[in-house]
Design an enzyme around this catalytic site. Structure first.
Site, PDB file in Angstrom:
ATOM      1  N   CYS A 115      48.829  37.330  48.219  1.00  0.00           N
ATOM      2  CA  CYS A 115      47.706  37.416  47.496  1.00  0.00           C
ATOM      3  C   CYS A 115      46.721  36.499  48.020  1.00  0.00           C
ATOM      4  O   CYS A 115      45.402  36.441  47.744  1.00  0.00           O
ATOM      5  CB  CYS A 115      47.627  37.744  46.111  1.00  0.00           C
ATOM      6  SG  CYS A 115      48.682  39.371  45.409  1.00  0.00           S
ATOM      7  N   HIS A 245      41.772  34.951  42.505  1.00  0.00           N
ATOM      8  CA  HIS A 245      42.244  36.407  42.967  1.00  0.00           C
ATOM      9  C   HIS A 245      42.386  37.214  41.250  1.00  0.00           C
ATOM     10  O   HIS A 245      42.602  36.789  40.400  1.00  0.00           O
ATOM     11  CB  HIS A 245      43.875  35.987  43.093  1.00  0.00           C
ATOM     12  CG  HIS A 245      44.656  37.420  43.100  1.00  0.00           C
ATOM     13  ND1 HIS A 245      44.330  38.457  43.608  1.00  0.00           N
ATOM     14  CD2 HIS A 245      46.046  37.480  42.692  1.00  0.00           C
ATOM     15  CE1 HIS A 245      45.219  39.356  43.590  1.00  0.00           C
ATOM     16  NE2 HIS A 245      46.340  38.691  42.941  1.00  0.00           N
ATOM     17  N   ASN A 276      43.801  45.176  40.844  1.00  0.00           N
ATOM     18  CA  ASN A 276      44.470  43.875  41.692  1.00  0.00           C
ATOM     19  C   ASN A 276      44.564  44.558  43.024  1.00  0.00           C
ATOM     20  O   ASN A 276      45.550  45.406  43.320  1.00  0.00           O
ATOM     21  CB  ASN A 276      45.720  43.591  40.973  1.00  0.00           C
ATOM     22  CG  ASN A 276      46.370  42.459  41.791  1.00  0.00           C
ATOM     23  OD1 ASN A 276      46.189  42.259  43.001  1.00  0.00           O
ATOM     24  ND2 ASN A 276      47.302  41.541  41.167  1.00  0.00           N
TER      25      ASN A 276
END
Length: 320
Positions: A115, A245, A276
């Site tokens: 990520c 993030h 996400n």
């Protein structure tokens, strides 16, 4: 920051048309109404259609980033393609993308920084420019997390979505990408990894020990954010936005409470509607802030990516 390093000149995103709501998941898994949104901060998550291939999603985001930057694809020197969810990859997706967008003379390669991949890409792009290896670089993050998410596993399906984001990094007299504060924690790899295939499944699905992941990142990432500010020679007074993030709304809230940024700092929360989206989440969040005029071109944003690996990367950037 060295003379001649890179700066962001364009941002573009692609959000697929499919949506999976938390209300649907509450019903599927037998939860009370509102339970999943309460524990994740996610109301909807983006879902790709079959035609939304990695390369097509990346190309849609890339075209918008190039238009925003006023750069044509033929002038690109390099394309960096980040993905943590690509399966069955036998060739370089960056090469397919350069062909798709008409960047015929660009070099390209793929990277997987989990990520944190978008931040890794920005760091590499800025370094290539500083080394005079390129002047115009496209950084793309594309994810189809629905491909590697077990639809029967509430712990992952309630979090992850699909999307693509892109940025153009251009050579500039006044650099706009600060030093990276990055790192890895290999012992955490089992906390987010591929589980053995289920009987009859075509591929392994993701396994995530969400409690351990949230606790570890929650304890470590606030200091990484502080270190990135210090590395850039800045304080919160210089920052217009904090863009972590978009992993889990509760973890974002917990980090903000620990960091205590001033009220003028906008906090990115595109997770509410996007879910996400792994390495695509930071460019999606940046685009949301710019589109809503929450921040303005020239503002400085503190980016903080972290995820599977474990990996992390934080830096301050000046917004295009």
């Amino acid at each position: 920051m060295a003379r001649g390093a890179g700066r962001l000149t364009g941002i573009g995103v692609y959000r697929p048309g499919g949506l999976l709501t938390s209300a649907e998941l509450d019903t599927r898994f037998g939860h009370e109404d509102g339970y999943i949104e309460q524990i994740t901060g996610i109301r909807t998550r983006l879902k790709a259609d079959p035609d939304d291939t990695f390369v097509e999603m990346a190309a849609q985001a890339a075209d918008k980033a190039l238009a925003h930057a006023g750069v044509i694809a033929e002038d690109l020197d390099c394309v960096l393609f980040s993905s943590a969810s690509s399966v069955g990859q036998a060739s370089c997706r960056a090469a397919s993308l350069t062909h798709r967008i008409g960047a015929g003379r660009a070099g390209g390669f793929d990277l997987n920084g989990g990520c944190a991949g978008f931040g890794y890409g920005l760091t590499l792009a800025s370094g290539l420019i500083a080394a005079q290896q390129a002047r115009q670089i496209l950084v793309v993050a594309a994810e189809r997390l629905s491909d590697i998410t077990d639809p029967d596993d509430c712990g992952t399906v309630m979090v992850f979505g699909d999307a693509a984001g892109a940025a153009v990094v251009s050579a500039a007299e006044h650099p706009g990408i600060g030093p990276a504060v990055w790192g890895t924690h290999g012992p955490g790899e089992p906390w987010m990894t591929s589980a053995p295939p289920k009987p009859g499944a075509a591929r392994p699905y993701m396994h995530m020990d969400g409690t351990r992941v949230v606790r570890w990142f929650g304890s470590q990432m606030p200091q990484v954010a502080r270190d990135a500010l210090e590395a850039a020679g800045l304080t919160w007074d210089d920052i217009g936005a904090f863009v972590p993030h978009q992993c889990n709304g509760r973890l974002i809230d917990a980090m903000v409470r620990r960091l205590r940024p001033p009220e003028h700092v906008a906090i990115a929360r595109s997770i509410v509607t996007d879910g996400n989206t792994s390495s695509a989440s930071i460019p999606l969040a940046l685009e949301s802030l710019l589109a809503s005029a929450t921040v303005r071109p020239g503002d400085k944003a503190l980016l903080l990516g972290f995820g599977a690996g474990l990996t992390w990367c934080a830096q301050v950037v000046e917004l295009p």
